[in-house]
Write a protein that holds these residues in place. Structure first.
Motif, PDB file in Angstrom:
ATOM      1  N   THR A  10       0.796  -1.223   0.000  1.00 57.33           N
ATOM      2  CA  THR A  10       0.000   0.000   0.000  1.00 57.33           C
ATOM      3  C   THR A  10       0.826   1.269   0.000  1.00 57.33           C
ATOM      4  O   THR A  10       0.399   2.286  -0.532  1.00 57.33           O
ATOM      5  CB  THR A  10      -0.962   0.059   1.208  1.00 57.33           C
ATOM      6  N   ASP A  11       2.023   1.224   0.610  1.00 52.80           N
ATOM      7  CA  ASP A  11       2.782   2.478   0.709  1.00 52.80           C
ATOM      8  C   ASP A  11       4.272   2.357   0.411  1.00 52.80           C
ATOM      9  O   ASP A  11       5.008   3.326   0.506  1.00 52.80           O
ATOM     10  CB  ASP A  11       2.574   3.126   2.083  1.00 52.80           C
ATOM     11  N   GLY A  12       4.736   1.154   0.053  1.00 51.14           N
ATOM     12  CA  GLY A  12       6.120   0.981  -0.362  1.00 51.14           C
ATOM     13  C   GLY A  12       7.145   0.866   0.765  1.00 51.14           C
ATOM     14  O   GLY A  12       8.323   0.680   0.491  1.00 51.14           O
ATOM     15  N   THR A  13       6.716   0.955   2.029  1.00 50.95           N
ATOM     16  CA  THR A  13       7.650   0.779   3.140  1.00 50.95           C
ATOM     17  C   THR A  13       7.952  -0.717   3.307  1.00 50.95           C
ATOM     18  O   THR A  13       7.355  -1.551   2.629  1.00 50.95           O
ATOM     19  CB  THR A  13       7.068   1.345   4.454  1.00 50.95           C
ATOM     20  N   ALA A  14       8.865  -1.040   4.208  1.00 52.87           N
ATOM     21  CA  ALA A  14       9.224  -2.439   4.425  1.00 52.87           C
ATOM     22  C   ALA A  14       8.052  -3.210   5.029  1.00 52.87           C
ATOM     23  O   ALA A  14       7.498  -2.813   6.048  1.00 52.87           O
ATOM     24  CB  ALA A  14      10.434  -2.531   5.343  1.00 52.87           C
ATOM     25  N   ALA A  15       7.670  -4.302   4.381  1.00 54.69           N
ATOM     26  CA  ALA A  15       6.570  -5.142   4.885  1.00 54.69           C
ATOM     27  C   ALA A  15       7.092  -6.072   5.970  1.00 54.69           C
ATOM     28  O   ALA A  15       8.238  -6.514   5.934  1.00 54.69           O
ATOM     29  CB  ALA A  15       5.964  -5.954   3.753  1.00 54.69           C
ATOM     30  N   GLU A  16       6.236  -6.348   6.943  1.00 54.48           N
ATOM     31  CA  GLU A  16       6.585  -7.246   8.034  1.00 54.48           C
ATOM     32  C   GLU A  16       5.639  -8.435   8.123  1.00 54.48           C
ATOM     33  O   GLU A  16       5.875  -9.358   8.900  1.00 54.48           O
ATOM     34  CB  GLU A  16       6.550  -6.480   9.363  1.00 54.48           C
ATOM     35  N   GLU A  17       4.562  -8.409   7.343  1.00 50.43           N
ATOM     36  CA  GLU A  17       3.556  -9.461   7.439  1.00 50.43           C
ATOM     37  C   GLU A  17       2.847  -9.608   6.102  1.00 50.43           C
ATOM     38  O   GLU A  17       2.612  -8.628   5.398  1.00 50.43           O
ATOM     39  CB  GLU A  17       2.534  -9.087   8.522  1.00 50.43           C
ATOM     40  N   THR A  18       2.519 -10.845   5.761  1.00 51.60           N
ATOM     41  CA  THR A  18       1.681 -11.118   4.595  1.00 51.60           C
ATOM     42  C   THR A  18       0.344 -11.614   5.116  1.00 51.60           C
ATOM     43  O   THR A  18       0.291 -12.577   5.879  1.00 51.60           O
ATOM     44  CB  THR A  18       2.314 -12.175   3.678  1.00 51.60           C
ATOM     45  N   ILE A  19      -0.710 -10.944   4.729  1.00 52.89           N
ATOM     46  CA  ILE A  19      -2.061 -11.324   5.146  1.00 52.89           C
ATOM     47  C   ILE A  19      -2.742 -12.014   3.974  1.00 52.89           C
ATOM     48  O   ILE A  19      -2.752 -11.504   2.860  1.00 52.89           O
ATOM     49  CB  ILE A  19      -2.869 -10.091   5.603  1.00 52.89           C
ATOM     50  N   SER A  20      -3.295 -13.186   4.248  1.00 51.10           N
ATOM     51  CA  SER A  20      -4.076 -13.932   3.255  1.00 51.10           C
ATOM     52  C   SER A  20      -5.534 -13.842   3.645  1.00 51.10           C
ATOM     53  O   SER A  20      -5.879 -13.968   4.823  1.00 51.10           O
ATOM     54  CB  SER A  20      -3.657 -15.402   3.239  1.00 51.10           C
ATOM     55  N   LEU A  21      -6.388 -13.609   2.666  1.00 51.54           N
ATOM     56  CA  LEU A  21      -7.819 -13.565   2.929  1.00 51.54           C
ATOM     57  C   LEU A  21      -8.573 -13.983   1.684  1.00 51.54           C
ATOM     58  O   LEU A  21      -8.019 -14.026   0.594  1.00 51.54           O
ATOM     59  CB  LEU A  21      -8.250 -12.170   3.392  1.00 51.54           C
ATOM     60  N   ALA A  22      -9.821 -14.323   1.872  1.00 51.55           N
ATOM     61  CA  ALA A  22     -10.665 -14.725   0.741  1.00 51.55           C
ATOM     62  C   ALA A  22     -12.018 -14.058   0.893  1.00 51.55           C
ATOM     63  O   ALA A  22     -12.525 -13.893   2.002  1.00 51.55           O
ATOM     64  CB  ALA A  22     -10.828 -16.233   0.698  1.00 51.55           C
ATOM     65  N   LEU A  23     -12.572 -13.649  -0.226  1.00 56.51           N
ATOM     66  CA  LEU A  23     -13.884 -13.014  -0.250  1.00 56.51           C
ATOM     67  C   LEU A  23     -14.585 -13.428  -1.530  1.00 56.51           C
ATOM     68  O   LEU A  23     -14.002 -13.320  -2.625  1.00 56.51           O
ATOM     69  CB  LEU A  23     -13.739 -11.490  -0.172  1.00 56.51           C
ATOM     70  N   ASP A  24     -15.798 -13.907  -1.405  1.00 54.73           N
ATOM     71  CA  ASP A  24     -16.601 -14.315  -2.558  1.00 54.73           C
ATOM     72  C   ASP A  24     -15.862 -15.310  -3.452  1.00 54.73           C
ATOM     73  O   ASP A  24     -15.914 -15.234  -4.672  1.00 54.73           O
ATOM     74  CB  ASP A  24     -17.027 -13.091  -3.377  1.00 54.73           C
ATOM     75  N   GLY A  25     -15.153 -16.257  -2.818  1.00 56.31           N
ATOM     76  CA  GLY A  25     -14.472 -17.306  -3.560  1.00 56.31           C
ATOM     77  C   GLY A  25     -13.151 -16.907  -4.190  1.00 56.31           C
ATOM     78  O   GLY A  25     -12.535 -17.707  -4.890  1.00 56.31           O
ATOM     79  N   VAL A  26     -12.685 -15.690  -3.956  1.00 59.02           N
ATOM     80  CA  VAL A  26     -11.413 -15.221  -4.497  1.00 59.02           C
ATOM     81  C   VAL A  26     -10.434 -15.041  -3.346  1.00 59.02           C
ATOM     82  O   VAL A  26     -10.750 -14.388  -2.354  1.00 59.02           O
ATOM     83  CB  VAL A  26     -11.584 -13.892  -5.262  1.00 59.02           C
ATOM     84  N   SER A  27      -9.232 -15.630  -3.476  1.00 57.66           N
ATOM     85  CA  SER A  27      -8.204 -15.521  -2.440  1.00 57.66           C
ATOM     86  C   SER A  27      -7.246 -14.386  -2.777  1.00 57.66           C
ATOM     87  O   SER A  27      -6.913 -14.172  -3.948  1.00 57.66           O
ATOM     88  CB  SER A  27      -7.422 -16.828  -2.341  1.00 57.66           C
ATOM     89  N   TYR A  28      -6.800 -13.691  -1.737  1.00 55.82           N
ATOM     90  CA  TYR A  28      -5.896 -12.557  -1.889  1.00 55.82           C
ATOM     91  C   TYR A  28      -4.759 -12.665  -0.882  1.00 55.82           C
ATOM     92  O   TYR A  28      -4.920 -13.257   0.180  1.00 55.82           O
ATOM     93  CB  TYR A  28      -6.624 -11.230  -1.603  1.00 55.82           C
ATOM     94  N   GLU A  29      -3.610 -12.084  -1.197  1.00 54.24           N
ATOM     95  CA  GLU A  29      -2.516 -11.893  -0.261  1.00 54.24           C
ATOM     96  C   GLU A  29      -2.047 -10.456  -0.390  1.00 54.24           C
ATOM     97  O   GLU A  29      -1.984  -9.929  -1.507  1.00 54.24           O
ATOM     98  CB  GLU A  29      -1.342 -12.825  -0.560  1.00 54.24           C
ATOM     99  N   ILE A  30      -1.722  -9.841   0.742  1.00 54.37           N
ATOM    100  CA  ILE A  30      -1.206  -8.486   0.730  1.00 54.37           C
ATOM    101  C   ILE A  30      -0.064  -8.390   1.738  1.00 54.37           C
ATOM    102  O   ILE A  30      -0.163  -8.909   2.845  1.00 54.37           O
ATOM    103  CB  ILE A  30      -2.317  -7.447   1.007  1.00 54.37           C
ATOM    104  N   ASN A  31       1.028  -7.786   1.326  1.00 56.47           N
ATOM    105  CA  ASN A  31       2.182  -7.574   2.189  1.00 56.47           C
ATOM    106  C   ASN A  31       2.042  -6.211   2.851  1.00 56.47           C
ATOM    107  O   ASN A  31       1.827  -5.204   2.163  1.00 56.47           O
ATOM    108  CB  ASN A  31       3.474  -7.618   1.370  1.00 56.47           C
ATOM    109  N   LEU A  32       2.166  -6.194   4.179  1.00 54.62           N
ATOM    110  CA  LEU A  32       1.934  -4.957   4.922  1.00 54.62           C
ATOM    111  C   LEU A  32       2.965  -4.748   6.020  1.00 54.62           C
ATOM    112  O   LEU A  32       3.496  -5.705   6.583  1.00 54.62           O
ATOM    113  CB  LEU A  32       0.540  -4.980   5.570  1.00 54.62           C
TER     114      LEU A  32
END
Length: 58
Positions: A10-32
């Motif tokens: 989201t902001d280009g800083t160093a990520a410390e965690e990857t969050i996995s989630l799913a909504l309406d049958g679609v899975s996502y990962e985001i580094n934060l």
């Protein structure tokens, strides 16, 4: 030894965690970074408390 650095999606800083989630049958990962990951967790806490877990995880 290999060092892999990951940026917050989201902001280009160093990520410390990857969050996995799913909504309406679609899975996502985001580094934060810690701050943004906390915002996601806090934002979802009330929804998760009311939801039914569907996997066999811990």
């Amino acid at each position: 030894m290999e060092l892999s650095l990951v940026d917050d999606d989201t902001d280009g800083t160093a990520a410390e965690e990857t969050i996995s989630l799913a909504l309406d049958g679609v899975s996502y990962e985001i580094n934060l970074n810690r701050h943004n990951a906390t915002k996601v967790h806090q934002g979802l806490d009330s929804w998760i408390a009311s939801a039914t877990r569907t996997d066999a995880g811990p």
